[in-house]
Design an enzyme around this catalytic site. Sequence first.
Site, PDB file in Angstrom:
ATOM      1  N   CYS A   2      66.299  58.439  72.419  1.00 55.14           N
ATOM      2  CA  CYS A   2      66.479  59.445  71.394  1.00 55.14           C
ATOM      3  C   CYS A   2      65.127  59.926  70.884  1.00 55.14           C
ATOM      4  O   CYS A   2      64.097  59.324  71.139  1.00 55.14           O
ATOM      5  CB  CYS A   2      67.296  58.880  70.237  1.00 55.14           C
ATOM      6  SG  CYS A   2      68.828  58.078  70.771  1.00 55.14           S
ATOM      7  N   ARG A  27      64.650  64.464  74.840  1.00 55.21           N
ATOM      8  CA  ARG A  27      64.906  63.019  74.751  1.00 55.21           C
ATOM      9  C   ARG A  27      66.358  62.709  74.414  1.00 55.21           C
ATOM     10  O   ARG A  27      66.767  61.545  74.413  1.00 55.21           O
ATOM     11  CB  ARG A  27      63.988  62.395  73.698  1.00 55.21           C
ATOM     12  CG  ARG A  27      62.516  62.452  74.052  1.00 55.21           C
ATOM     13  CD  ARG A  27      61.688  61.787  72.991  1.00 55.21           C
ATOM     14  NE  ARG A  27      61.940  60.359  72.926  1.00 55.21           N
ATOM     15  CZ  ARG A  27      61.192  59.426  73.491  1.00 55.21           C
ATOM     16  NH1 ARG A  27      60.127  59.782  74.185  1.00 55.21           N
ATOM     17  NH2 ARG A  27      61.476  58.160  73.378  1.00 55.21           N
ATOM     18  N   TRP A  77      70.691  60.594  72.137  1.00 65.15           N
ATOM     19  CA  TRP A  77      71.308  60.363  73.432  1.00 65.15           C
ATOM     20  C   TRP A  77      72.200  59.144  73.247  1.00 65.15           C
ATOM     21  O   TRP A  77      71.726  58.047  73.003  1.00 65.15           O
ATOM     22  CB  TRP A  77      70.240  60.104  74.500  1.00 65.15           C
ATOM     23  CG  TRP A  77      70.786  60.034  75.904  1.00 65.15           C
ATOM     24  CD1 TRP A  77      70.975  61.073  76.759  1.00 65.15           C
ATOM     25  CD2 TRP A  77      71.206  58.857  76.602  1.00 65.15           C
ATOM     26  NE1 TRP A  77      71.485  60.616  77.954  1.00 65.15           N
ATOM     27  CE2 TRP A  77      71.638  59.262  77.884  1.00 65.15           C
ATOM     28  CE3 TRP A  77      71.265  57.502  76.271  1.00 65.15           C
ATOM     29  CZ2 TRP A  77      72.114  58.359  78.834  1.00 65.15           C
ATOM     30  CZ3 TRP A  77      71.745  56.606  77.222  1.00 65.15           C
ATOM     31  CH2 TRP A  77      72.165  57.043  78.485  1.00 65.15           C
ATOM     32  N   ASN A 103      65.806  54.442  67.561  1.00 62.87           N
ATOM     33  CA  ASN A 103      65.864  54.544  69.013  1.00 62.87           C
ATOM     34  C   ASN A 103      65.789  53.130  69.569  1.00 62.87           C
ATOM     35  O   ASN A 103      64.930  52.349  69.163  1.00 62.87           O
ATOM     36  CB  ASN A 103      64.704  55.394  69.541  1.00 62.87           C
ATOM     37  CG  ASN A 103      64.800  55.637  71.034  1.00 62.87           C
ATOM     38  OD1 ASN A 103      65.852  55.453  71.635  1.00 62.87           O
ATOM     39  ND2 ASN A 103      63.701  56.044  71.638  1.00 62.87           N
ATOM     40  N   GLY A 104      66.674  52.793  70.494  1.00 59.34           N
ATOM     41  CA  GLY A 104      66.702  51.448  71.054  1.00 59.34           C
ATOM     42  C   GLY A 104      68.114  50.891  71.027  1.00 59.34           C
ATOM     43  O   GLY A 104      69.083  51.620  70.793  1.00 59.34           O
ATOM     44  N   GLU A 484      63.816  63.022  96.906  1.00 57.83           N
ATOM     45  CA  GLU A 484      63.434  63.717  95.679  1.00 57.83           C
ATOM     46  C   GLU A 484      64.102  65.088  95.597  1.00 57.83           C
ATOM     47  O   GLU A 484      64.564  65.499  94.527  1.00 57.83           O
ATOM     48  CB  GLU A 484      61.909  63.855  95.608  1.00 57.83           C
ATOM     49  CG  GLU A 484      61.389  64.642  94.426  1.00 57.83           C
ATOM     50  CD  GLU A 484      61.704  64.020  93.078  1.00 57.83           C
ATOM     51  OE1 GLU A 484      61.534  64.718  92.058  1.00 57.83           O
ATOM     52  OE2 GLU A 484      62.135  62.841  93.031  1.00 57.83           O
ATOM     53  N   LYS A 488      66.716  66.314  92.600  1.00 60.50           N
ATOM     54  CA  LYS A 488      66.548  67.511  91.777  1.00 60.50           C
ATOM     55  C   LYS A 488      67.822  68.339  91.771  1.00 60.50           C
ATOM     56  O   LYS A 488      68.243  68.855  90.742  1.00 60.50           O
ATOM     57  CB  LYS A 488      65.380  68.358  92.292  1.00 60.50           C
ATOM     58  CG  LYS A 488      64.020  67.805  91.954  1.00 60.50           C
ATOM     59  CD  LYS A 488      63.772  67.827  90.444  1.00 60.50           C
ATOM     60  CE  LYS A 488      62.769  66.772  90.056  1.00 60.50           C
ATOM     61  NZ  LYS A 488      63.280  65.395  90.066  1.00 60.50           N
ATOM     62  N   GLU A 491      70.571  66.559  89.736  1.00 60.89           N
ATOM     63  CA  GLU A 491      70.244  66.474  88.313  1.00 60.89           C
ATOM     64  C   GLU A 491      70.602  67.744  87.559  1.00 60.89           C
ATOM     65  O   GLU A 491      71.172  67.680  86.471  1.00 60.89           O
ATOM     66  CB  GLU A 491      68.735  66.229  88.131  1.00 60.89           C
ATOM     67  CG  GLU A 491      68.281  64.793  88.282  1.00 60.89           C
ATOM     68  CD  GLU A 491      66.790  64.668  88.031  1.00 60.89           C
ATOM     69  OE1 GLU A 491      66.416  63.749  87.271  1.00 60.89           O
ATOM     70  OE2 GLU A 491      66.003  65.454  88.577  1.00 60.89           O
ATOM     71  N   HIS A 507      74.610  57.248 111.621  1.00 64.40           N
ATOM     72  CA  HIS A 507      75.130  55.934 111.242  1.00 64.40           C
ATOM     73  C   HIS A 507      76.114  56.036 110.074  1.00 64.40           C
ATOM     74  O   HIS A 507      76.156  55.153 109.222  1.00 64.40           O
ATOM     75  CB  HIS A 507      73.976  54.995 110.896  1.00 64.40           C
ATOM     76  CG  HIS A 507      73.116  54.665 112.063  1.00 64.40           C
ATOM     77  ND1 HIS A 507      73.389  53.628 112.934  1.00 64.40           N
ATOM     78  CD2 HIS A 507      71.990  55.253 112.544  1.00 64.40           C
ATOM     79  CE1 HIS A 507      72.468  53.588 113.880  1.00 64.40           C
ATOM     80  NE2 HIS A 507      71.601  54.561 113.659  1.00 64.40           N
ATOM     81  N   LYS A 606      64.943  62.684  79.001  1.00 61.75           N
ATOM     82  CA  LYS A 606      63.667  62.669  79.703  1.00 61.75           C
ATOM     83  C   LYS A 606      63.116  61.261  79.882  1.00 61.75           C
ATOM     84  O   LYS A 606      62.738  60.874  80.972  1.00 61.75           O
ATOM     85  CB  LYS A 606      62.661  63.532  78.935  1.00 61.75           C
ATOM     86  CG  LYS A 606      61.293  63.634  79.597  1.00 61.75           C
ATOM     87  CD  LYS A 606      61.384  64.386  80.903  1.00 61.75           C
ATOM     88  CE  LYS A 606      60.033  64.603  81.537  1.00 61.75           C
ATOM     89  NZ  LYS A 606      60.154  65.223  82.861  1.00 61.75           N
TER      90      LYS A 606
END
Length: 611
Positions: A2, A27, A77, A103-104, A484, A488, A491, A507, A606
């Site tokens: 957060c 965040r 968040w 936050n936590g 990567e 992207k 996301e 496979h 983030k």
Amino acid sequence: MCGIIGYTGKLAAAPVLIEGLKRLEYRGYDSAGLAVVADEHMYQVKSVGKVAQLEAVAGQQPELKKLAGCGIAHTRWATHGAPSTLNAHPHLDESGRFAVVHNGIIENYQELRKHLEGKGVHFRSQTDSEVIPHLIAGAYEGDLLSAVAAALKQLDGTYGIAVISSLEPGVVVTARKGSPIVIGLGEGENLVASDIAALLPYTRQVIYLNDGDIAAITADKVDLRNIQNVPVEREVAKIDWDAGQAEKGNYPHFMLKEIFEQPETIENAIRGRIDHEMGTAILNGMNLSPRELALINRIVIAGCGSSMHAGMLGEYYFEDIAGISTSVEQAAEFRYRNPIIEPNTLVIPISQSGETADTIAAVREATAKGAVVTALCNVVGSTIARESGRGVYLHAGPEISVASTKAFSSQVVVLLLFALLLGRNRRLSRSEGNELADQIEQIPELIRSVLLQAPEIKKIAERYADKEDFFYIGRGCLYPTALEGALKLKEISYIHAEGYHAAELKHGPISLLDERHPVLALANDIPGKDKIIGNIQECRARKAPVVAVITRGDSAVRSMTQDVIEVPPCSRFIAPLPTTVALQLFAYYVAVARGCEVDQPRNLAKSVTVE
């Protein structure tokens, strides 16, 4: 994960807090709220949704815009409790005199809540955070800092908090344990935040708190102590970021701005770090002598998400260029699987923010096992940078979009520089080192040439925006690039995308291929291209549409598929960088065509500062 902002000073607090939240919204953006103390009264506003919603609700109380004093704010968040107004921060005690943003994760909150309910305390939310203001209220005996310290001693877990009370106007108390907190030092005003981005309009002078630190902040003073109430001193650091770097400018999204910034950010990562006389790299932050470098016989890289993909490229670089056995570990698993750390093992944690909880844990485990730890971070003064004690800063500037772009490319470049340094320390001749150094210095121009193709990439992306599945395939250094690229796309566009080593296609995954499942094939003109061509033919035989990334002028691969994205010629070590930028643009334009929230994709934040 957060965002926290606190202010005390001469200005009206609420507008400062809202602007700070806007800079922290990456965040978390499930809900937001603020509390202000003025004239010995507590004023609170909360809302579900993004900061714009909070701003609209606060606008219905015009007096908030004028109230000078102190305040705290939070963008959430969600972890414990669904997004709702009741679960939004700040949380108050029953008297409404103490407000907390957190936050936590408080691991023993259920035990604490049960204890407090037994004493008659009524809870309004489902969050773990709400126990904190009740504990502070119960411990208050005339000194807010002492009450907060007493409350924190009862908590198990992690926290970054800011606290205000109508009983002590003008005071903000902040503390941290496992979650970042930074104090901004102004003139006639001071601030506290979970991220320096919120502080940029007001100050460049900051104090990073260590775990166990607690501080009482007023407009003209910072009283810094540890949890045992003993005064401590922390260095005042200078932020070299510019406030404009955290603004979108003329771009519609931060992600697009940050994609286009990559030639400059890579130049920043390279600047002053190449020694052509010796054909090597200069990485003074590593603080390792040539003899110490020569003793390294194994490298372990730890990271999460895009940072882990950068680390996978580092594995190719360290083994192929320097001849050092290298492995890449998912940082979240590092400490739990009891990793083998042999003598002369170098551990490289990679984190854009330097505050990724799992990577911090990996740093501590590696340090405890006697490894040499040297970090790659983008934020000066971050926890990982400070606890590692040595490393390399990316100098990429603030990255606001949740999906990492410029930080990832800077990580890859720094890993390549480190491989050059180690290679020259071991087996590369000076001419070979200079050849690689020249290639590294060409990367910004290679990326500029890809950016010029943005309109063509946009057209291709729009043709595939209605797809719901995508495969990305690559070989060698382009395998992590495929991972990567797929990350992207998933996301920001919410398309199910998977990256595979191209050899794995047969496979299992090939069973899914048909006209509804396109494949993005990395067919650059580097070793392994002939095998990728075979994979493309296999995909076409099953009617799967193929988008191919090719080296400019490659007519052979172009003839095999309707859609190609060209990148400039370069070596296998350099190829991942222009290719990654092309894939970033592809993902961006797909997401825009689908109407997605590009900078703030659902369910993501983030900095992952909780495990």
